[in-house]
Design a protein around this motif. Structure first.
Motif, PDB file in Angstrom:
ATOM      1  N   GLN A 146      75.624  13.237 -43.135  1.00  0.00           N
ATOM      2  CA  GLN A 146      75.401  12.409 -44.317  1.00  0.00           C
ATOM      3  C   GLN A 146      75.436  13.221 -45.602  1.00  0.00           C
ATOM      4  O   GLN A 146      75.991  12.796 -46.617  1.00  0.00           O
ATOM      5  CB  GLN A 146      74.071  11.658 -44.186  1.00  0.00           C
ATOM      6  CG  GLN A 146      74.102  10.559 -43.145  1.00  0.00           C
ATOM      7  CD  GLN A 146      72.792   9.795 -43.047  1.00  0.00           C
ATOM      8  OE1 GLN A 146      71.870   9.994 -43.845  1.00  0.00           O
ATOM      9  NE2 GLN A 146      72.683   8.916 -42.064  1.00  0.00           N
ATOM     10  N   ARG A 147      74.824  14.405 -45.580  1.00  0.00           N
ATOM     11  CA  ARG A 147      74.849  15.272 -46.761  1.00  0.00           C
ATOM     12  C   ARG A 147      76.284  15.655 -47.121  1.00  0.00           C
ATOM     13  O   ARG A 147      76.677  15.639 -48.286  1.00  0.00           O
ATOM     14  CB  ARG A 147      74.056  16.554 -46.491  1.00  0.00           C
ATOM     15  CG  ARG A 147      72.559  16.454 -46.694  1.00  0.00           C
ATOM     16  CD  ARG A 147      71.920  17.785 -46.299  1.00  0.00           C
ATOM     17  NE  ARG A 147      70.484  17.774 -46.431  1.00  0.00           N
ATOM     18  CZ  ARG A 147      69.818  18.247 -47.487  1.00  0.00           C
ATOM     19  NH1 ARG A 147      70.476  18.770 -48.486  1.00  0.00           N
ATOM     20  NH2 ARG A 147      68.505  18.197 -47.540  1.00  0.00           N
ATOM     21  N   SER A 165      78.142  12.708 -48.579  1.00  0.00           N
ATOM     22  CA  SER A 165      77.609  12.374 -49.900  1.00  0.00           C
ATOM     23  C   SER A 165      78.082  13.361 -50.962  1.00  0.00           C
ATOM     24  O   SER A 165      78.467  12.975 -52.072  1.00  0.00           O
ATOM     25  CB  SER A 165      76.074  12.342 -49.847  1.00  0.00           C
ATOM     26  OG  SER A 165      75.535  12.112 -51.128  1.00  0.00           O
ATOM     27  N   ALA A 205      81.736  12.713 -51.834  1.00  0.00           N
ATOM     28  CA  ALA A 205      82.088  11.320 -52.093  1.00  0.00           C
ATOM     29  C   ALA A 205      82.785  11.126 -53.441  1.00  0.00           C
ATOM     30  O   ALA A 205      83.616  10.225 -53.590  1.00  0.00           O
ATOM     31  CB  ALA A 205      80.835  10.443 -52.022  1.00  0.00           C
TER      32      ALA A 205
END
Length: 269
Positions: free
Chosen positions: A120-121, A124, A127
Motif C-alpha cells: 500500500q505504501r 500510494s 500514485a
C-alpha cells in the motif's frame, strides 16, 4: 492481495541516492542480468509453443505475410516494448532473507542496508507519478511464451524462471510511451522517502562503522524513519574448550584420560 511487507536490499551508496534524489530508480528491463528477462519465450516447451502460436497468429492476423517475416515483426514488437520498459524490484516476504543480503549487497552483505515498505505504501507513493505504473507479483514457471498478437508488458515482466523463485519478487513497472524518447538504462521516479520507507535495517554482516554511516545519513536528511536491528544479527555462541590434564596407564594396559572443561564465547561469523 493483502498488504504485504516489501524489502529492498542495497548498498549504502544506493540508499543515499534515494535520499538525495528523493526518488527510486526504475531499471530498464533490458539491463537485468537474466538474459530471459522480458523475452518472447523460455524453456523447451515455451519455445515450441511460441513457434506454434506464431503460425496461428500469422494465419489470423498476417494478411498473407510470410510466416518468418511475421515472426520477425512480432519479435521486434517484443524487443521494442522491453527496451522502453522500466522496473523497480522488491522482495515480498514477512521476514528478512539472509540470501538476499548476500546476493544484492557487495562484500557479501557487509556494505548493505535494507529498506522496508509494504504494498500500500509503495502504490500510494507512486500514485501521483506522470507514468502509468503497474504493480504485480512475479510468477515463477518452468515454461513461458508470449501468446498475444499485441504483446503485453505485464505478461512479459511478471513471469520468470523457477530458478529465481527464492527472490519472491514484487514489481512496479511502466512503459515509456513517448515515441520520441531515447531508451535509457533507468529512470528516477520521485517519491517521499519518509512516506515510502517504514524502517531501515543494517546488514547482519556489517560492522559498527556502517551503522554509524546510516545514522549520519538519517541525521543529515532529517529523517524520522526508525533504524531497527536486523532480525538475523549475529550473537555470542557458547563453546566448550577441553583441556587434557593427564593420561594414566592402568596395570591392565587401559588408559584413563583426565580433562578439564571450560566455556568461552565465540561470535558466529
Amino acid at each position: 492481495m493483502s498488504n504485504q511487507n516489501l524489502w529492498r536490499y542495497m548498498d549504502i551508496e544506493k540508499f543515499e541516492r534515494i535520499l538525495k534524489d528523493r526518488a527510486i530508480y526504475f531499471c530498464s528491463a533490458r539491463k537485468f542480468q537474466d538474459k530471459f528477462e522480458a523475452e518472447y519465450a523460455w524453456g523447451p516447451t515455451g519455445h515450441k509453443k511460441y513457434l506454434e502460436n506464431i503460425k496461428e497468429l500469422c494465419a489470423k492476423n498476417g494478411g498473407g505475410m510470410d510466416e518468418k517475416q511475421f515472426m520477425s515483426f512480432h519479435l521486434k514488437d517484443i524487443k521494442d516494448l522491453a527496451t522502453k520498459s522500466y522496473v523497480s524490484c522488491w522482495n515480498k516476504n514477512t521476514n528478512e532473507s539472509e540470501a538476499m543480503w548476500k546476493l544484492y549487497c557487495t562484500a557479501y552483505g557487509k556494505r548493505g542496508i535494507v529498506i522496508k515498505t509494504d504494498v500500500q505504501r509503495l502504490k500510494s507513493c507512486l500514485a501521483n507519478s506522470d507514468k502509468n505504473i503497474l504493480f504485480k507479483a512475479v510468477q515463477y514457471v518452468p515454461n513461458f511464451h508470449v501468446k498475444k498478437y499485441n504483446p503485453e508488458i505485464e505478461e512479459m515482466l511478471c513471469h520468470k524462471r523457477r530458478a529465481f523463485d527464492f527472490e519472491n519478487e514484487y514489481r512496479a513497472f511502466f512503459v515509456d510511451k513517448n515515441i520520441y524518447s531515447t531508451p535509457k538504462n533507468g529512470i528516477n521516479i520521485p517519491v517521499d522517502p519518509e512516506k515510502l520507507i517504514s524502517e531501515i535495517r543494517v546488514s547482519p554482516f556489517a560492522d559498527q562503522s556502517l551503522k554509524d554511516e546510516v545514522l549520519s545519513l538519517i541525521n543529515k536528511y532529517k529523517l524520522s524513519i526508525p533504524l531497527k536491528k536486523t532480525e538475523i544479527e549475529t550473537f555470542p555462541i557458547l563453546a566448550i574448550h577441553e583441556e587434557i590434564i593427564e593420561h594414566k596407564v592402568l596395570s591392565n594396559g587401559n588408559t584413563i584420560t583426565s580433562s578439564r572443561l571450560s566455556l568461552k564465547e565465540n561470535i558466529e561469523a
